[in-house]
Design an enzyme around this catalytic site. Structure first.
Site, PDB file in Angstrom:
ATOM      1  N   GLU A 151       0.794  -1.249  -0.123  1.00  0.00           N
ATOM      2  CA  GLU A 151      -0.148   0.068  -0.163  1.00  0.00           C
ATOM      3  C   GLU A 151       0.802   1.120  -0.015  1.00  0.00           C
ATOM      4  O   GLU A 151       1.873   1.227   0.679  1.00  0.00           O
ATOM      5  CB  GLU A 151      -0.879  -0.064   1.203  1.00  0.00           C
ATOM      6  CG  GLU A 151      -1.915  -1.145   1.125  1.00  0.00           C
ATOM      7  CD  GLU A 151      -2.823  -1.035   2.224  1.00  0.00           C
ATOM      8  OE1 GLU A 151      -2.940   0.082   2.944  1.00  0.00           O
ATOM      9  OE2 GLU A 151      -3.425  -2.303   2.661  1.00  0.00           O
ATOM     10  N   CYS A 256      -1.937  -6.950   6.082  1.00  0.00           N
ATOM     11  CA  CYS A 256      -1.449  -8.499   5.680  1.00  0.00           C
ATOM     12  C   CYS A 256      -0.434  -9.016   6.907  1.00  0.00           C
ATOM     13  O   CYS A 256      -0.550 -10.209   7.142  1.00  0.00           O
ATOM     14  CB  CYS A 256      -0.489  -7.975   4.573  1.00  0.00           C
ATOM     15  SG  CYS A 256      -1.450  -7.421   3.321  1.00  0.00           S
TER      16      CYS A 256
END
Ligand code: UGA
Length: 428
Positions: A151, A256
């Protein structure tokens, strides 16, 4: 316009949107499916529903060139598609294992709609063996193509990946999927599905261990008087180690690492292996959060109850508006639990009523307002704007000028000259 390969991407989230934009940039004809009405409406009007540098511009380009369009629902998207990418979330379930309900819902939705010979490509992070289960549900070949984008740098990571991993029991199908990315020039690693699924977990687990190592090293440096930044410099020139991913901080987080490390521990346990090394990395990460809380407590005078504490940064890292499993949120919540009044500021979080994950925290309009009356302020996310603050003004609005810099972002000498008590991570 040259016709490209027809590709469907299911899910317009942090992984699906950059993937769809990249595949369209490579010249394929992409249809991206989203089931959330609000998100679809935002995309139709050219807005990206989350913060991701450069994604809006890239999407506008490929939509204008006719290479990408958005539709509602997976069934519509897969009509005519030769490849169907599944890019939906696999959150952590109650028992640490990945929750596969979104992936399974998509598989069931597209099962009767796929073109004969269509290949389903799974990008979602799933436990080993899931591809076989998806083949059973969809009745077609399922290929595993794990995603490694970060990200905040998703556009660059998608257009220029370090490597492309494709796992399939049918090697021809794997090579065809690999060809979709030939434009990138990245090395292609073709494996069986279980190996590809393992590569994804192994990558995130290794990076998380690296961070837990450097955070533990920082804790040690504080005790013995070494400077972790110079230790990392000395380590990094060894090419076997390298400099990347060795910035100490308040602990690792995001959507994650926490879920994938927990899932890999669980996968190992189910297979009869105790992954003690990884369990220790996870435990060390919780310690890293706790160390920041202790530093704040110390600088606030040894007691948090009844004190005001400022918090700068709430997202799990800079460059994203994502607060999932954010160390900053965990730390802010703990400070509230310990009786502090927490005043927080993050450039991506508007002031006003607190959302559920931040309940009990006062959300402020700027960094100065967040440390008004505070006995200590903690910098938890490395937003660049914190470097440029007027620290004389910060000093003047605080009850006592004490700062915990959990990202080693600021200059301690300058702050001390301004009258601050400063505590960084693993450095004097
Ligand atoms: C991570 C991986 O880096 C991607 O390769 C992977 O595709 C992605 O997870 C995923 O599985 O989808 P991401 O979650 O975007 O990407 O975040 P990272 O940039 O890896 O940062 C993770 C955490 O480590 C953050 O909390 C960050 O602040 C922290 N970090 C990172 C440090 O504390 N120090 C560093 O030097 C680097």
């Amino acid at each position: 316009m040259t016709p490209g390969v027809r590709v469907a991407v299911v899910g317009a989230g942090y992984v699906g949107l950059p993937t769809a934009a990249a595949l369209a940039t490579f010249g394929h004809d992409v249809v991206c499916a989203e089931r959330d009405e609000a998100r679809l409406a935002a995309l139709a009007s050219g807005r990206v529903p989350f913060l991701e540098d450069g994604l809006g511009g890239l999407l506008a380009q490929v939509v204008a060139s006719g290479k990408l369009r958005f539709v509602r629902g997976a069934a519509e998207a897969v009509r005519g598609a030769e490849f169907v990418f599944v890019c939906v979330g696999t959150p952590e379930g109650d028992d640490g294992a990945a929750d596969l309900s979104f992936v399974e819902e998509v598989a069931a939705e597209i099962a009767g709609e796929l073109e004969p010979g269509a290949i389903v490509v799974n990008k979602s992070t799933v436990p080993v063996g899931t591809a076989a289960e998806l083949e059973r549900i969809t009745g077609t070949t399922v290929v595993s193509n794990p995603e490694f984008l970060r990200e905040g740098t998703a556009v660059g990571d998608s257009l220029h990946p370090d490597r492309v991993v494709v796992g399939a029991d049918d090697r021809r199908a794997a090579r065809r999927v690999g060809e979709l990315f030939s434009e990138t020039g990245a090395p292609l690693i073709v494996t069986d599905t279980v190996t590809a699924e393992t590569i994804k977990y192994a990558s995130n687990a290794f990076l998380a261990m690296k961070l837990s190592f450097v955070n533990a090293l920082a804790a040690l440096c504080e005790l013995i008087g070494a400077d972790v930044r110079d230790v990392v410099l000395g380590l990094g020139y060894d090419r076997r180690i390298g400099f990347d991913f060795l910035r100490p901080g308040p602990g690792w987080g995001g959507s994650c690492f926490p879920k994938d490390t927990a899932a890999l521990v669980r996968i190992a346990e189910d297979a009869g292996y105790d992954f003690a090394l990884l369990r220790a990395a996870i435990a060390a990460n919780h310690e890293a959060h706790a160390r920041v809380v202790r530093k704040v407590e110390e600088l606030a005078g040894g007691e948090l109850a009844g004190r005001t504490v400022g918090v700068w940064g709430l997202t799990f890292k800079a460059g994203t508006d994502d607060r999932r499993s954010s160390p900053a949120v965990a730390i802010a919540r703990r400070l509230v639990e310990l009786g502090a009044t927490v005043r927080a500021y993050d450039p991506t979080v508007p002031p006003g009523p607190s959302p559920q994950d931040l309940s009990g925290t006062v959300l402020c309009a700027d960094a100065y307002d967040a440390c008004r009356g505070a006995s200590a302020v903690a910098l938890l996310t490395e937003w660049e704007e914190f470097r440029g603050l007027d620290f004389v003004k910060v000093h003047d609005v605080m009850a006592s000028a004490a700062l915990v810099d959990a990202r080693n972002l600021l200059d301690p000498a300058a702050l001390r000259r301004t009258g601050f008590t400063y505590a960084g991570v693993g450095r004097p």
